[in-house]
Structures are given as structure tokens and as C-alpha cells.
Scaffold this motif. Structure first.
Motif, PDB file in Angstrom:
ATOM      1  N   ARG A   1      26.558  13.006 -15.017  1.00 42.16           N
ATOM      2  CA  ARG A   1      25.482  13.834 -15.423  1.00 42.16           C
ATOM      3  C   ARG A   1      24.900  12.316 -16.804  1.00 42.16           C
ATOM      4  O   ARG A   1      25.675  12.516 -17.562  1.00 42.16           O
ATOM      5  CB  ARG A   1      25.272  15.476 -15.912  1.00 42.16           C
ATOM      6  N   THR A   2      23.359  11.873 -16.550  1.00 38.41           N
ATOM      7  CA  THR A   2      22.785  11.794 -16.910  1.00 38.41           C
ATOM      8  C   THR A   2      22.079  12.472 -18.771  1.00 38.41           C
ATOM      9  O   THR A   2      21.668  13.272 -17.580  1.00 38.41           O
ATOM     10  CB  THR A   2      22.397  10.587 -16.641  1.00 38.41           C
ATOM     11  N   LEU A   3      22.886  12.173 -19.920  1.00 34.94           N
ATOM     12  CA  LEU A   3      21.507  12.908 -20.729  1.00 34.94           C
ATOM     13  C   LEU A   3      20.013  12.460 -20.954  1.00 34.94           C
ATOM     14  O   LEU A   3      20.388  11.483 -21.356  1.00 34.94           O
ATOM     15  CB  LEU A   3      22.649  13.826 -21.691  1.00 34.94           C
TER      16      LEU A   3
ATOM     17  N   TYR B   1      26.798  19.276 -25.797  1.00 37.52           N
ATOM     18  CA  TYR B   1      26.517  19.856 -24.860  1.00 37.52           C
ATOM     19  C   TYR B   1      27.523  20.576 -24.158  1.00 37.52           C
ATOM     20  O   TYR B   1      28.429  20.714 -24.183  1.00 37.52           O
ATOM     21  CB  TYR B   1      25.979  18.673 -23.458  1.00 37.52           C
ATOM     22  N   HIS B   2      26.601  21.296 -22.840  1.00 30.64           N
ATOM     23  CA  HIS B   2      27.760  22.266 -22.401  1.00 30.64           C
ATOM     24  C   HIS B   2      27.350  22.716 -21.002  1.00 30.64           C
ATOM     25  O   HIS B   2      26.770  22.554 -20.539  1.00 30.64           O
ATOM     26  CB  HIS B   2      27.702  24.189 -22.979  1.00 30.64           C
TER      27      HIS B   2
ATOM     28  N   GLN C   1      28.803  24.870 -17.270  1.00 33.55           N
ATOM     29  CA  GLN C   1      29.468  25.933 -17.498  1.00 33.55           C
ATOM     30  C   GLN C   1      30.386  25.632 -16.395  1.00 33.55           C
ATOM     31  O   GLN C   1      30.641  25.208 -15.665  1.00 33.55           O
ATOM     32  CB  GLN C   1      28.089  26.722 -16.638  1.00 33.55           C
ATOM     33  N   LEU C   2      30.867  27.046 -16.538  1.00 35.94           N
ATOM     34  CA  LEU C   2      32.296  27.443 -15.635  1.00 35.94           C
ATOM     35  C   LEU C   2      32.199  27.041 -14.080  1.00 35.94           C
ATOM     36  O   LEU C   2      32.573  26.298 -13.417  1.00 35.94           O
ATOM     37  CB  LEU C   2      33.680  28.235 -15.612  1.00 35.94           C
ATOM     38  N   ALA C   3      30.872  27.424 -13.652  1.00 35.95           N
ATOM     39  CA  ALA C   3      30.270  27.965 -12.021  1.00 35.95           C
ATOM     40  C   ALA C   3      29.510  26.463 -11.333  1.00 35.95           C
ATOM     41  O   ALA C   3      29.848  26.445 -10.993  1.00 35.95           O
ATOM     42  CB  ALA C   3      29.496  29.107 -12.150  1.00 35.95           C
ATOM     43  N   GLU C   4      29.379  24.705 -12.847  1.00 38.75           N
ATOM     44  CA  GLU C   4      29.174  23.906 -12.098  1.00 38.75           C
ATOM     45  C   GLU C   4      30.381  23.259 -11.933  1.00 38.75           C
ATOM     46  O   GLU C   4      30.261  22.123 -11.255  1.00 38.75           O
ATOM     47  CB  GLU C   4      28.448  23.149 -13.946  1.00 38.75           C
ATOM     48  N   LEU C   5      31.968  24.034 -12.740  1.00 37.85           N
ATOM     49  CA  LEU C   5      32.664  22.657 -11.512  1.00 37.85           C
ATOM     50  C   LEU C   5      33.222  22.973 -10.417  1.00 37.85           C
ATOM     51  O   LEU C   5      34.357  24.372 -10.351  1.00 37.85           O
ATOM     52  CB  LEU C   5      33.954  22.579 -13.071  1.00 37.85           C
ATOM     53  N   ARG C   6      32.512  22.743  -9.300  1.00 39.38           N
ATOM     54  CA  ARG C   6      32.949  22.753  -7.820  1.00 39.38           C
ATOM     55  C   ARG C   6      35.109  22.040  -7.424  1.00 39.38           C
ATOM     56  O   ARG C   6      35.093  21.193  -7.245  1.00 39.38           O
ATOM     57  CB  ARG C   6      31.596  21.751  -7.192  1.00 39.38           C
ATOM     58  N   HIS C   7      34.998  23.341  -7.414  1.00 44.13           N
ATOM     59  CA  HIS C   7      36.972  22.737  -6.650  1.00 44.13           C
ATOM     60  C   HIS C   7      36.499  21.845  -5.051  1.00 44.13           C
ATOM     61  O   HIS C   7      35.642  22.340  -4.411  1.00 44.13           O
ATOM     62  CB  HIS C   7      37.332  24.113  -6.241  1.00 44.13           C
TER      63      HIS C   7
ATOM     64  N   SER D   1      23.733  23.244  -9.359  1.00 45.01           N
ATOM     65  CA  SER D   1      24.808  24.618  -8.175  1.00 45.01           C
ATOM     66  C   SER D   1      25.340  24.935  -8.716  1.00 45.01           C
ATOM     67  O   SER D   1      26.373  24.145  -8.847  1.00 45.01           O
ATOM     68  CB  SER D   1      24.745  23.030  -6.756  1.00 45.01           C
ATOM     69  N   PHE D   2      26.220  25.979  -8.172  1.00 48.05           N
ATOM     70  CA  PHE D   2      27.419  26.946  -9.033  1.00 48.05           C
ATOM     71  C   PHE D   2      28.261  27.391  -8.114  1.00 48.05           C
ATOM     72  O   PHE D   2      27.638  27.670  -6.214  1.00 48.05           O
ATOM     73  CB  PHE D   2      26.865  28.053  -9.464  1.00 48.05           C
ATOM     74  N   GLU D   3      29.554  27.154  -8.094  1.00 46.60           N
ATOM     75  CA  GLU D   3      30.180  27.530  -7.203  1.00 46.60           C
ATOM     76  C   GLU D   3      30.648  28.710  -7.201  1.00 46.60           C
ATOM     77  O   GLU D   3      30.692  29.349  -5.998  1.00 46.60           O
ATOM     78  CB  GLU D   3      31.513  27.230  -7.617  1.00 46.60           C
ATOM     79  N   PHE D   4      30.345  29.772  -8.008  1.00 44.02           N
ATOM     80  CA  PHE D   4      30.067  31.102  -7.906  1.00 44.02           C
ATOM     81  C   PHE D   4      28.272  31.168  -8.467  1.00 44.02           C
ATOM     82  O   PHE D   4      28.493  30.648  -9.185  1.00 44.02           O
ATOM     83  CB  PHE D   4      30.790  31.685  -8.698  1.00 44.02           C
TER      84      PHE D   4
ATOM     85  N   PRO E   1      27.225  32.524 -11.524  1.00 43.62           N
ATOM     86  CA  PRO E   1      26.623  32.804 -13.162  1.00 43.62           C
ATOM     87  C   PRO E   1      25.872  33.866 -13.258  1.00 43.62           C
ATOM     88  O   PRO E   1      26.496  34.365 -14.310  1.00 43.62           O
ATOM     89  CB  PRO E   1      26.884  31.502 -13.261  1.00 43.62           C
TER      90      PRO E   1
ATOM     91  N   GLN F   1      19.859  23.245 -21.807  1.00 44.73           N
ATOM     92  CA  GLN F   1      19.474  22.503 -23.019  1.00 44.73           C
ATOM     93  C   GLN F   1      19.461  21.138 -22.783  1.00 44.73           C
ATOM     94  O   GLN F   1      18.409  20.309 -22.582  1.00 44.73           O
ATOM     95  CB  GLN F   1      21.219  21.845 -23.000  1.00 44.73           C
TER      96      GLN F   1
ATOM     97  N   ALA G   1      19.205  18.480 -24.224  1.00 42.82           N
ATOM     98  CA  ALA G   1      19.718  16.981 -23.470  1.00 42.82           C
ATOM     99  C   ALA G   1      19.313  16.980 -22.272  1.00 42.82           C
ATOM    100  O   ALA G   1      20.099  16.225 -21.609  1.00 42.82           O
ATOM    101  CB  ALA G   1      21.399  16.768 -23.339  1.00 42.82           C
ATOM    102  N   ASP G   2      18.986  18.564 -21.763  1.00 47.32           N
ATOM    103  CA  ASP G   2      18.869  18.395 -19.623  1.00 47.32           C
ATOM    104  C   ASP G   2      17.640  17.676 -19.768  1.00 47.32           C
ATOM    105  O   ASP G   2      17.275  17.798 -18.668  1.00 47.32           O
ATOM    106  CB  ASP G   2      18.686  19.935 -19.874  1.00 47.32           C
TER     107      ASP G   2
ATOM    108  N   PHE H   1      14.053  15.468 -19.749  1.00 46.94           N
ATOM    109  CA  PHE H   1      13.669  14.328 -19.942  1.00 46.94           C
ATOM    110  C   PHE H   1      12.342  14.475 -19.433  1.00 46.94           C
ATOM    111  O   PHE H   1      11.375  14.638 -18.752  1.00 46.94           O
ATOM    112  CB  PHE H   1      14.123  13.287 -18.484  1.00 46.94           C
TER     113      PHE H   1
END
Lengths: 243, 242
Positions: free
Chosen positions: A174-176, A183-184, A186-192, B178-181, B183, B189, B191-192, B194
Motif C-alpha cells: 500500500r502507498t500512503l 498507520y494500522h 485490520q486483521l480482516a485485510e490480511l488475506r490468507h 477487500s476483507f477476508e471476513f 469486520p 486514516q 494516510a489513506d 490522496f
């Protein structure tokens, strides 16, 4: 600095044709020897610089080329690097079929100045800016907390980007929009990677500040030759992922 | 012998120069040669469906007594309307139609049926279940872009796919997550964002899409060319300030 007005125009033109022919012949024939810089006009040169600091100090690599091939500095031509007020000599090093000029300059930020000094043609001076260094820390994600990332806020004309990798997830890049120092994710953004991938795995977090510079080697009004530079501050840390 | 060779050469040349295979209209096709591409969306009060018919050689179209009917599980009675996409106008020599069939219903139902009705009273029923409806919450009052902006919605642990999309005329880059589950929340934020630095008040539009895999095509049909898109969608806007 040589006054271009004193040059014999035909001599310059001959050098130019010769340099292009030599570079082309070397590239086509795969010759080990590179054209001498004295055979190449400044207007036909491209200088590229890569300066990268991964937290242990910066390594600067400079390449000089003309047309399709590299050029070797010889005889009356020389190149030097100035960073944070200190002049650094660049060591010629072969990397495969390429010739690079390298200096290890330690932690630095601010202007990196390249001076190409030539006795028989126009010398050149170019500048690129190294982003400021920073320290990167993170709090790993859990079922109830996001991946929280912190670093030293900086300012400057650079791009900040984030990369998260792990054996169990597809990489997230991701480009900020701005350097906020926090920056944080979310867990849901980490796709297995797959349904069978482990639920958690160690993560590798990388934050990068990068500038890209591209300017003529000979400034206006002539605007000839090219100077391109990529300057990078990059930090990578390991982050635990709690179930 | 020479005539046979010449004839064979002519047949071969014609075959090589022939038009691409054009799928026949639906009434000429057996049921198991027809598959359906389906997109079904609801915003909680309005359900929209787009259906395309496929044959192994491409898109086909309804003909004869064939019809598509759509509606809640208790009443799939709305006949879908044919819609010609722009692509058809650029096809000069081909008989293949790029038709789709669309319908729209004012309903909060989540269980739907799509019926391919055929000659002789044949009804091929496919069923689709939308994800659970949800409410989307965004800031009610203008909110500063220098701070974290909270967005939330009713989470659904069974949702197959949840996506957040934020767009605005002042945003130089859309925010897509896109979310895996599911939330149930996202924090925008600084920084998101532009934006041009001199941007003043600006309205953001948030769209949350939740997908479902609860579908069952009529077993007599050919398998669909791609998974159907069955989605609940909610859209909301809010004002931001510097």
C-alpha cells in the motif's frame, strides 16, 4: 568546468558519432571492454544513481552510460559524490556485464550531489535528495487488535509505502498518501493464501520512503543528457501475529 | 482425382475463412447446453438482477417460448426485460447477440428464484439467497480529514466476501478494501486520503458490499460460466473538512 564555446564543433560531433558507434558495437558484440568516457560527449551521457539505506547506512551506486551501453571513466574524467558535506570517492566495481561506481556512506539524509568533472567537455553537477532515516516499530495483530505501525514522522518530497508479507498470507502493499508516523492494518485485510494456510504466521513489515529524480544532466537552456536517481530509506522488521 | 483435390481445397479454404461460430438462439438449444450468468444485488429495499444466457460458443438470447422470470421465492413472476449492450452495435457481421435480461423489484426479501420457462410448461428453477441485510453508519456531522474517520456496519460472520469502497470528486485515488471476513467496521486514516492540499469541504461516498455463495442453479442447466454475484449493497455519504 570547460567553456563549451571553446570546443571545436567538428571534434565534438566526431566524438559523438564515435561514442554511439562504440557503445552500439560493444552492446551488439558483447565485448568485455567499455567505451572510454573521453570518447563520449557529456550531452550523450546518462548518469543513474541508486542510493539505498536499509538501516545500516546507505550504499550509493552510480552508473554512467551512453546509448545502449555503459561507459568507463578514464583519463581526465572523474566522478565524486558529496553527501552531508562530506566528499566520497566512488570505487569502480564490475557487476556482471555492468560497471558501477560504489560508495558506502553510512547514515545520511539530505542532498546527494554528483559531480562529473571533465577536462575536455562540459562537466556536470546533479543533485538528488535522500529521505530522512527513521525507526520502525509495530504491535502485531490479534483477534481483537489491528497491526499497529509506528515510525518517526518525516517531511520531504518522497513517497511512503508499506508492505506486509508472511508465509500464510498474500502480500499486502500500500502507498500512503502522507507521512503521518502511524498507520494500522485490520486483521480482516490480511488475506490468507488458501483455506488450508495456517491461521497465523510471523509477518515481515517493510516501510519505505523513496524519491525518484529525473533531470537533464546539462541544465537549461540546453537540457541535454540525463540524470536519474532513486533514493530510498527502507526499514524491515519482524512482527508476531497473536492468535 | 484432380477434381476431388480441388474440391477439398475449396472446402478447406471456406472452412478457414468462415465466420466465428455463432450460438443458436435458446429455443434451438437443449436445456443442458444453456448456462446462466447472474448478478443479483439489493440495497435492502430494491433488488436488481442481470442475467446473461450462455452457450458453449458464447452469449445467446431467448427465443420462441423461452422466458426468464424472477422474484422472491414465493412469487417469481416478473418477466425479465431484454437489454442490449452497446457492444452489439459494433458487431456488423455476426449474428451473435450480446443481450442481457434485467429486472428490478421493490422488496426486502433475501430469498429469490430465477426461472427459465420453456416450451411445454418446463420450469427450471434456480435459487439465490442474499447475505443478511445490514445498516451502514457514517459520521452524521462534518468530520475532519486530519483525524481517523470511523465507518461501521452490522457484521455477518457468514459473509463470503465484504468490500469497502470510498470515492469522492476530491479524492485523487479511491479507497478500496477487500476483507477476508466481515469486520463490521473500518477506520479511514489520514494516510489513506490522496487529496490536493488546498481541498476544503468534500463529500465522501461509502459503499459496503457483502457477497454470498448461497446459490443453487437448476441441475438441468449447464454449469454457470462464472460464480454468480449475489450481494447486499449499502451506500452512504458524509461531509469531510480539512
Amino acid at each position: 568546468m570547460v567553456d563549451s564555446g571553446s570546443h571545436d564543433a567538428r571534434s565534438v560531433q566526431r566524438m559523438r558519432v564515435l561514442s554511439i558507434l562504440c557503445a552500439t558495437a560493444s552492446a551488439l558484440a558483447g565485448c568485455a571492454s567499455l567505451p572510454d568516457s573521453t570518447e563520449v560527449a557529456t550531452r550523450d551521457m546518462s548518469i543513474s544513481m541508486d542510493a539505498a539505506d536499509d538501516g545500516a547506512g546507505a550504499e550509493v551506486k552510480v552508473r554512467i552510460s551512453s546509448g545502449p551501453g555503459a561507459v568507463q571513466l578514464t583519463s581526465t574524467d572523474s566522478i565524486r559524490l558529496t553527501a552531508a558535506g562530506t566528499v566520497w570517492s566512488l570505487e569502480a566495481r564490475e557487476e556482471g556485464d555492468d560497471l558501477v561506481y560504489v560508495a558506502e556512506i553510512g547514515p545520511v539524509s539530505g542532498d546527494l550531489e554528483i559531480d562529473l568533472e571533465r577536462r575536455h567537455d562540459q562537466s556536470a553537477h546533479a543533485v538528488a535528495t535522500m529521505p530522512p532515516p527513521f525507526t520502525l516499530t509495530a504491535q502485531g495483530p490479534s483477534a481483537t487488535q489491528p497491526l499497529a505501525i509506528l515510525w518517526d514522522v518525516g517531511s520531504g518530497d518522497y513517497v511512503v509505502s508499506l508492505a506486509i508479507a508472511g508465509d500464510c498470507i498474500g502480500s499486502l502493499e500500500r502507498t500512503l498518501a502522507k507521512d503521518t508516523g502511524a498507520y494500522h492494518v485490520q486483521l480482516a485485510e490480511l488475506r490468507h493464501k488458501s483455506p488450508s494456510a495456517p491461521a497465523t504466521c510471523p509477518l515481515q513489515l517493510t516501510l519505505t520512503r523513496e524519491t525518484v529524480t529525473q533531470v537533464p544532466l546539462i541544465p537549461p537552456p540546453r537540457e541535454e543528457g540525463w540524470f536519474t536517481a532513486s533514493t530510498t530509506q527502507r526499514r524491515t522488521i519482524a512482527v508476531d501475529w497473536q492468535p | 482425382m484432380r477434381r476431388l483435390g480441388l474440391a477439398a481445397l475449396i472446402v478447406f479454404a471456406v472452412a478457414c475463412d468462415s465466420e466465428p461460430a455463432v450460438p443458436p438462439p435458446s429455443s434451438k438449444l437443449p436445456t443442458d447446453a444453456i448456462s446462466l450468468g447472474v448478478e443479483l444485488r439489493s440495497n435492502g429495499g430494491l433488488a436488481q438482477i442481470v442475467v446473461m444466457l450462455f452457450h458453449e460458443t458464447g452469449v445467446t438470447f431467448l427465443s420462441g417460448e423461452d422466458a426468464l422470470l424472477f422474484g422472491p421465492a414465493s412469487d417469481p413472476s416478473q418477466r425479465l426485460t431484454r437489454f442490449e449492450s452497446e457492444r452489439t452495435h459494433y458487431i456488423e457481421d455476426q449474428d451473435e447477440n450480446q443481450s442481457s435480461y434485467v429486472g428490478q423489484l421493490a422488496t426486502d426479501a433475501v430469498d429469490f428464484e430465477l426461472v427459465l420457462a420453456r416450451r411445454g410448461g418446463v420450469r427450471l428453477v434456480s435459487t439465490f439467497t442474499l447475505p443478511a441485510p445490514f445498516a451502514l453508519s457514517v459520521p452524521a456531522a462534518p468530520v475532519s480529514r486530519a483525524q481517523i474517520i470511523p465507518i461501521s456496519w452490522d457484521a455477518d460472520s457468514g459473509a463470503r466476501q465484504t468490500q469497502l469502497d470510498i470515492a469522492s470528486p476530491c479524492l485523487l485515488q479511491r479507497i478500496v478494501r477487500s476483507f477476508e471476513f466481515d469486520p463490521g467496521a473500518y477506520e479511514v486514516q489520514p494516510a489513506d486520503l490522496f487529496l490536493d492540499e488546498d481541498t476544503m469541504d468534500c463529500t465522501f461516498q461509502v459503499m459496503v458490499t457483502r457477497g454470498s455463495a448461497a446459490t443453487a442453479f437448476a441441475p438441468e442447466l449447464a454449469p454457470p460460466p462464472s460464480p454468480p454475484r449475489i450481494e447486499q449493497v449499502r451506500v452512504a455519504g458524509f461531509v469531510t473538512v480539512p
